[in-house]
Design a protein around this motif. Structure first.
Motif, PDB file in Angstrom:
ATOM      1  N   VAL A 335      -5.240  13.112   2.589  1.00 57.02           N
ATOM      2  CA  VAL A 335      -4.299  12.128   3.110  1.00 57.02           C
ATOM      3  C   VAL A 335      -3.664  11.324   1.980  1.00 57.02           C
ATOM      4  CG1 VAL A 335      -6.007  10.298   3.497  1.00 57.02           C
ATOM      5  CG2 VAL A 335      -3.937  10.398   4.918  1.00 57.02           C
ATOM      6  N   ALA A 336      -4.399  11.084   0.874  1.00 54.01           N
ATOM      7  CA  ALA A 336      -3.823  10.384  -0.270  1.00 54.01           C
ATOM      8  C   ALA A 336      -2.713  11.218  -0.903  1.00 54.01           C
ATOM      9  CB  ALA A 336      -4.903  10.070  -1.308  1.00 54.01           C
ATOM     10  N   ALA A 337      -2.991  12.504  -1.097  1.00 47.35           N
ATOM     11  CA  ALA A 337      -1.972  13.398  -1.645  1.00 47.35           C
ATOM     12  C   ALA A 337      -0.767  13.466  -0.709  1.00 47.35           C
ATOM     13  CB  ALA A 337      -2.561  14.796  -1.858  1.00 47.35           C
ATOM     14  N   GLY A 338      -1.030  13.475   0.596  1.00 53.49           N
ATOM     15  CA  GLY A 338       0.055  13.493   1.563  1.00 53.49           C
ATOM     16  C   GLY A 338       0.872  12.219   1.553  1.00 53.49           C
ATOM     17  N   THR A 339       0.205  11.088   1.317  1.00 58.25           N
ATOM     18  CA  THR A 339       0.900   9.806   1.270  1.00 58.25           C
ATOM     19  C   THR A 339       1.872   9.746   0.104  1.00 58.25           C
ATOM     20  OG1 THR A 339      -0.987   8.681   2.304  1.00 58.25           O
ATOM     21  CG2 THR A 339       0.591   7.305   1.120  1.00 58.25           C
ATOM     22  N   VAL A 340       1.406  10.161  -1.073  1.00 64.83           N
ATOM     23  CA  VAL A 340       2.275  10.166  -2.252  1.00 64.83           C
ATOM     24  C   VAL A 340       3.376  11.214  -2.096  1.00 64.83           C
ATOM     25  CG1 VAL A 340       2.351  10.585  -4.748  1.00 64.83           C
ATOM     26  CG2 VAL A 340       0.497   9.230  -3.761  1.00 64.83           C
ATOM     27  N   SER A 341       3.046  12.327  -1.481  1.00 72.60           N
ATOM     28  CA  SER A 341       4.060  13.349  -1.211  1.00 72.60           C
ATOM     29  C   SER A 341       5.107  12.815  -0.238  1.00 72.60           C
ATOM     30  CB  SER A 341       3.402  14.608  -0.645  1.00 72.60           C
ATOM     31  OG  SER A 341       4.335  15.653  -0.506  1.00 72.60           O
ATOM     32  N   ALA A 342       4.692  11.983   0.708  1.00 72.78           N
ATOM     33  CA  ALA A 342       5.641  11.371   1.643  1.00 72.78           C
ATOM     34  C   ALA A 342       6.620  10.467   0.905  1.00 72.78           C
ATOM     35  CB  ALA A 342       4.898  10.579   2.708  1.00 72.78           C
ATOM     36  N   ALA A 343       6.133   9.794  -0.140  1.00 72.39           N
ATOM     37  CA  ALA A 343       7.027   8.973  -0.962  1.00 72.39           C
ATOM     38  C   ALA A 343       8.066   9.848  -1.653  1.00 72.39           C
ATOM     39  CB  ALA A 343       6.222   8.188  -1.997  1.00 72.39           C
ATOM     40  N   GLN A 344       7.653  11.049  -2.063  1.00 73.86           N
ATOM     41  CA  GLN A 344       8.608  12.004  -2.613  1.00 73.86           C
ATOM     42  C   GLN A 344       9.635  12.387  -1.553  1.00 73.86           C
ATOM     43  OE1 GLN A 344       5.452  14.817  -4.035  1.00 73.86           O
ATOM     44  NE2 GLN A 344       6.632  14.821  -5.919  1.00 73.86           N
TER      45      GLN A 344
END
Length: 392
Positions: A335-344
């Motif tokens: 979910v952390a990786a997904g959160t930062v990816s969402a910022a992308q």
């Protein structure tokens, strides 16, 4: 980590597929009588899908396994790309109304965004699963180098095959994600499934992830600005034909892809330099590179300027990915990786819309604006590093 090679392979294939389309998007838009802002809208709505689903894919991979989610998402990516290639081919031969072409291309790009949005966060979470914190920057850089290889292969596909028609690169690129599915199926071991818990998921604005989210947003905003505006910039700056523009765009993207790979290799080898230091250096290089893009007068100068900026991106990306992985606990990696990816993904939304508006004012303005964002990131990164030094 034995999974790194197949993981690199699937990222090469999928990025190549994405970049092949970007090398010909400008000429295709003009061929179908669409406008520049239509290209921006396509990419922006794909970014909406990215923002909405990155956390979803990351969280689901925490529970259902990285391999399962990768297979499902990449196969969906293949089907979406097949529709994009098929419709574009039809529309060039039998031109429909502008509104029909716009709806069809937007739909294809959105579906590509829906499924592609799973690949970066799940790949990064898999590395976080297998690699100890001190080595994550190196492995993230290796994955980044794989993306760089895709940045080379994709534009070559787009530039070289464009002489056979603007849809020829799309059909070739459609096959690549299908190959990736086969590699995943036979090369990756099934990930351990976790029981879903009632524990509260990471908040989108979790303070532990603020710096990597800001960095990822600025980075993707500027990447998409380049991708959307480059073809038009070459068309308008050097007055080339559509096929010549596709070739020139493809070759420039291929060159900067080489620069991106070499930078990632350097980052992976220099293990004594901290992620925060790479973040600062990358921001400075990007600011210089994008400013130089705005003042170039020849194609060689344009290539050099983009190469400087791309070297900065090669430092930035593994840095903020490693900071992300090192900021959270094991069960939060997906979910952390997904959160930062969402910022992308947010950068993908805002980038094309704002950059195409700025482009219509003056072609140089989108690149000046990108340079400014990296100056801001430099200041923010220095502030965070100073706080870290005080804590230590």
């Amino acid at each position: 980590m034995k999974e790194i090679k197949p993981l690199m392979a699937i990222n090469i294939l999928c990025v190549s597929s994405m970049m092949a389309f970007l090398a010909v998007v400008g000429p295709i838009v003009r061929e179908l009588n669409l406008q520049e802002w239509h290209a921006g809208l396509m990419v922006a709505l794909a970014g909406v899908a990215w923002v909405l689903l990155s956390r979803f894919w990351g969280k689901k991979s925490d529970y259902y396994g990285r391999k399962t989610i990768l297979i499902f998402s990449i196969f969906g990516f293949f089907l979406s790309y097949l529709f994009l290639a098929g419709y574009t081919n039809y529309a060039i031969i039998n031109p429909p109304s502008v509104i029909i072409s716009l709806i069809a291309l937007v739909f294809a790009r959105v579906m590509i965004g829906v499924f592609y949005s799973a690949i970066p966060p799940v790949s990064n979470a898999l590395i976080a699963d297998k690699v100890e914190p001190s080595k994550r920057t190196s492995y993230m850089a290796s994955l980044g180098a794989a993306n760089g290889i895709g940045m080379i292969i994709g534009p070559i596909i787009g530039g070289v095959l464009a002489v056979y028609g603007l849809t020829a690169p799309l059909y070739v690129a459609t096959i690549l994600p299908l190959i990736a599915v086969v590699i995943i199926y036979f090369s990756l071991e099934p990930s351990k499934k976790r029981e879903e818990t009632k524990e509260k998921a990471i908040h989108f604005l979790d303070k532990r992830l603020r710096l990597p989210m800001i960095a990822s947003f600025f980075t993707m905003y500027s990447i998409v600005t380049s991708q959307v505006c480059l073809g038009f910039y070459i068309l308008d700056k050097f007055h080339l034909t559509q096929v010549q523009t596709a070739k020139s765009t493809g070759y420039i993207l291929a060159v900067i892809g080489v620069v991106f790979i070499l930078t990632q290799i350097v980052v992976s080898k220099l293990k004594n330099i901290s992620s925060h230091t790479w973040l600062i250096l990358g921001s400075i290089f990007c600011a210089i590179g994008y400013f130089l893009v705005s003042i170039i007068t020849t194609q060689i100068q344009l290539t050099i300027a983009f190469s400087i900026g791309t070297a900065g991106l090669g430092m930035l990306m593994p840095a903020f990915l490693a900071i992300t992985a090192n900021s959270v606990q094991e069960h939060e990696q997906g979910v952390a990786a997904g959160t930062v990816s969402a910022a992308q993904g947010l950068g993908i939304i805002i980038g094309p819309l704002l950059s195409t508006i700025l482009y219509e004012i003056k072609p140089e303005i989108p690149f000046i604006f990108s340079a400014t964002t990296f100056l801001v990131l430099t200041i923010i990164s220095l502030s965070y590093k100073k706080k870290e030094a005080i804590r230590c």
